[in-house]
Design a protein around this motif. Sequence first.
Motif: not given
Length: 274
Positions: A113, A142, A144-145, A173, A268, A270-271
């Motif tokens: 991301p 996730a 949000e994706h 999720t 993770h 998100e990272s």
Amino acid sequence: MTTIPNITLNDGILMPQVGFGVFQVPDDEAQRAVETALEAGYRSIDTAMIYGNETGVGRALAASGVARDELFVTTKLWVADLGAGKARAALDASLERLGLDHVDLYLIHWPAPATDDYLDTWRELQDLRGTGTRSVGVSNFAPEHLDRVAALGAPLPAVNQIELHPSLQNRETVAANRRHGIATEAWSPLAQGAALGSPAVLAAAERHGVSPAQVVLRWHVQNGTVVIPKSVTPSRIAANLDLFGFALDEDETAAIDALEADGRTGPHPESFNG
């Protein structure tokens, strides 16, 4: 031979609920491992470009004698191939290594991301349906994706393959997958053995006369999750498919549900950016 149930994806494609994963299996060992899995009754094989073993998987598929229409083959597009104009070439390269004219499921491996490149890739995956892959999906996305993909208005992913096991149940999720009508597939379903020694799992294994790994995999199956356990040991390969002669009761299921501990074994979503 064990009859493996199918789940129906949101595009109408049938996917076996139990498959065989080859993460961290070297290419020169992949052929033997996949051949053993196919002999045991598996028909779904999960690989990825970054695993470096698509060639070995392809050799096993070719040597097996199993008809192509009985197989369900998944591979994945790596982070380096995210972005506009790259998906077709990435899939074609995987198909060449696999020795196939199509796969059954093609996944974006990670959203990475730091950029929004996964959105362009998702748009392009729509053009690959029926021309190199039967179905398309994502991995490690996730909520949000998924929401950002849904906002594009394109067809939604058929599958989201995520890290999921008793000590990382990824409930937000899983709920997002369910909300969007996306099938949940668990990678590392046994957490590399981390949950197998818990009293809840051991008690259920003793009661049913099965292995701790079979208990955890049965927990996944009863939750409706697709699982892709990995092993290179023939006896374990066979045992990991033998999940349909017993069922966990409500108390056993609740005891495993209570093992949630944020025990992540991988990056993770998100990272991680590759």
